[in-house]
Design a protein around this motif. Structure first.
Motif, PDB file in Angstrom:
ATOM      1  N   CYS A   1       6.700  13.211   0.138  1.00 33.93           N
ATOM      2  CA  CYS A   1       5.839  14.327  -0.357  1.00 33.93           C
ATOM      3  C   CYS A   1       5.424  13.329  -1.756  1.00 33.93           C
ATOM      4  CB  CYS A   1       6.710  15.299  -0.615  1.00 33.93           C
ATOM      5  SG  CYS A   1       7.259  16.278   0.960  1.00 33.93           S
TER       6      CYS A   1
ATOM      7  N   VAL B   1       3.054  14.411   3.188  1.00 35.78           N
ATOM      8  CA  VAL B   1       2.436  15.532   2.293  1.00 35.78           C
ATOM      9  C   VAL B   1       1.851  14.926   0.847  1.00 35.78           C
ATOM     10  CG1 VAL B   1       2.854  17.696   1.417  1.00 35.78           C
ATOM     11  CG2 VAL B   1       4.299  16.997   3.227  1.00 35.78           C
TER      12      VAL B   1
ATOM     13  N   TYR C   1      -3.867  17.897  -0.304  1.00 34.53           N
ATOM     14  CA  TYR C   1      -3.899  18.387   0.977  1.00 34.53           C
ATOM     15  C   TYR C   1      -4.368  17.578   1.947  1.00 34.53           C
ATOM     16  CZ  TYR C   1      -4.042  22.010  -2.546  1.00 34.53           C
ATOM     17  OH  TYR C   1      -4.084  22.677  -3.712  1.00 34.53           O
TER      18      TYR C   1
ATOM     19  N   GLN D   1      -1.723  23.782   1.132  1.00 33.89           N
ATOM     20  CA  GLN D   1      -0.610  22.807   1.231  1.00 33.89           C
ATOM     21  C   GLN D   1       0.367  23.099   2.372  1.00 33.89           C
ATOM     22  OE1 GLN D   1       0.331  19.956   0.670  1.00 33.89           O
ATOM     23  NE2 GLN D   1       0.603  19.590  -1.312  1.00 33.89           N
TER      24      GLN D   1
ATOM     25  N   PRO E   1       3.609  17.257  -4.359  1.00 34.79           N
ATOM     26  CA  PRO E   1       3.060  18.295  -3.535  1.00 34.79           C
ATOM     27  C   PRO E   1       2.666  19.492  -4.210  1.00 34.79           C
ATOM     28  CG  PRO E   1       5.585  17.954  -3.278  1.00 34.79           C
ATOM     29  CD  PRO E   1       5.110  16.735  -4.185  1.00 34.79           C
ATOM     30  N   THR E   2       3.052  19.687  -5.330  1.00 37.51           N
ATOM     31  CA  THR E   2       2.927  20.994  -6.081  1.00 37.51           C
ATOM     32  C   THR E   2       1.907  20.447  -7.355  1.00 37.51           C
ATOM     33  OG1 THR E   2       4.716  20.806  -7.481  1.00 37.51           O
ATOM     34  CG2 THR E   2       5.141  21.873  -5.601  1.00 37.51           C
TER      35      THR E   2
ATOM     36  N   GLN F   1      -0.821  15.290  -2.796  1.00 40.86           N
ATOM     37  CA  GLN F   1      -1.156  16.095  -3.739  1.00 40.86           C
ATOM     38  C   GLN F   1      -2.351  16.910  -3.465  1.00 40.86           C
ATOM     39  OE1 GLN F   1      -1.332  14.458  -7.345  1.00 40.86           O
ATOM     40  NE2 GLN F   1      -2.042  16.360  -8.575  1.00 40.86           N
TER      41      GLN F   1
ATOM     42  N   VAL G   1       5.854  26.312  -2.141  1.00 43.46           N
ATOM     43  CA  VAL G   1       5.840  25.008  -1.583  1.00 43.46           C
ATOM     44  C   VAL G   1       7.289  24.731  -1.602  1.00 43.46           C
ATOM     45  CG1 VAL G   1       4.938  22.999  -1.556  1.00 43.46           C
ATOM     46  CG2 VAL G   1       3.295  24.926  -1.376  1.00 43.46           C
TER      47      VAL G   1
END
Length: 232
Positions: A172, A95, A99, A155, A175-176, A97, A187
């Motif tokens: 990840c 995953v 996408y 995402q 990821p946010t 940052q 998320v």
């Protein structure tokens, strides 16, 4: 896939050095880390501390300069390139940052991409895609293209793509980092659900203490070494 003691990931005395011209830059220095099966680990540290480098080593996207990396008892640093690629496709979900969705493909086609490397039939691929999109709550947006989806929805498509092969390990990288707080919380809640309800082992790189608070354990990386206490 874990060892008898429940350890899924074992990073042992790992050094990672990059060469820039005539200069050698030592990013990781004799680093040791174990991750239990079913753990949700947050990896924090300042920019340039080697967090993404460590994530890439665990995911088989790069190899250590010295030391060893094992996942599920398999020494991935010793695998041939072809075997490592096959291992990655079966055991690792990524995953990102930003996408990394293909804008010309719908959500369901983006999610399907990892399955194209398998021997699944088209019908079976569709079933897996539908299941993954349902898990992330986007079954009603399956035919939408990325440009028509919010950042949070994009995402979630990225997470669906990461879990569609039912990987052993979910990695990840911030990821946010590109989301507002509300979308980021959604998320993070999804990642927690994947960990708690589906038993996914997750390693998440983040700068955000709000995000790391969702993990079951946080470690800090600085100057090539890990610590259990925040860096001053």
């Amino acid at each position: 896939m874990s060892n008898d003691d429940g350890v899924l990931v074992h990073v042992d005395s790992v050094d990672k050095t990059f060469r820039r011209g005539t200069e050698e830059i030592r990013v990781l220095a004799g680093l040791n880390l174990t991750v239990q099966e079913g753990e949700f680990l947050a990896l924090m540290g300042p920019s340039g501390s080697g967090k993404t480098t460590l994530l890439n080593l665990i995911g088989g996207l790069d190899r250590p300069t010295s030391g060893s990396v094992s996942v599920g008892g398999e020494a991935i640093d010793r695998m041939s390139g072809r075997r490592l690629a096959r291992w990655r496709s079966q055991h690792v979900g990524l995953v990102f940052q930003f996408y990394n969705l293909l804008p010309v493909l719908s959500a369901e086609r983006n999610v399907e991409l990892p399955l194209l490397l398998t021997h699944l039939s088209k019908a079976d691929r569709r079933k897996h895609v539908a299941t993954a999109l349902k898990v992330v709550g986007l079954e009603d947006r399956s035919r939408h293209f990325p440009r028509t989806l919010s950042g949070g929805e994009q995402q979630r498509v990225g997470i669906a793509r990461a879990i569609v092969t039912d990987p052993t390990l979910l990695l990840c990288d911030e990821p946010t980092g590109d989301l507002d707080r509300k979308s980021g919380d959604e998320v993070l809640g999804l990642l927690q659900a994947l960990n708690r309800e589906h038993g996914k082992t997750i390693i998440m790189v983040t700068h955000d203490p709000h995000a790391s608070a969702r993990a079951t354990r946080t470690v800090y990386l600085d100057k090539g070494q890990l610590s259990t206490t925040p860096i001053a």
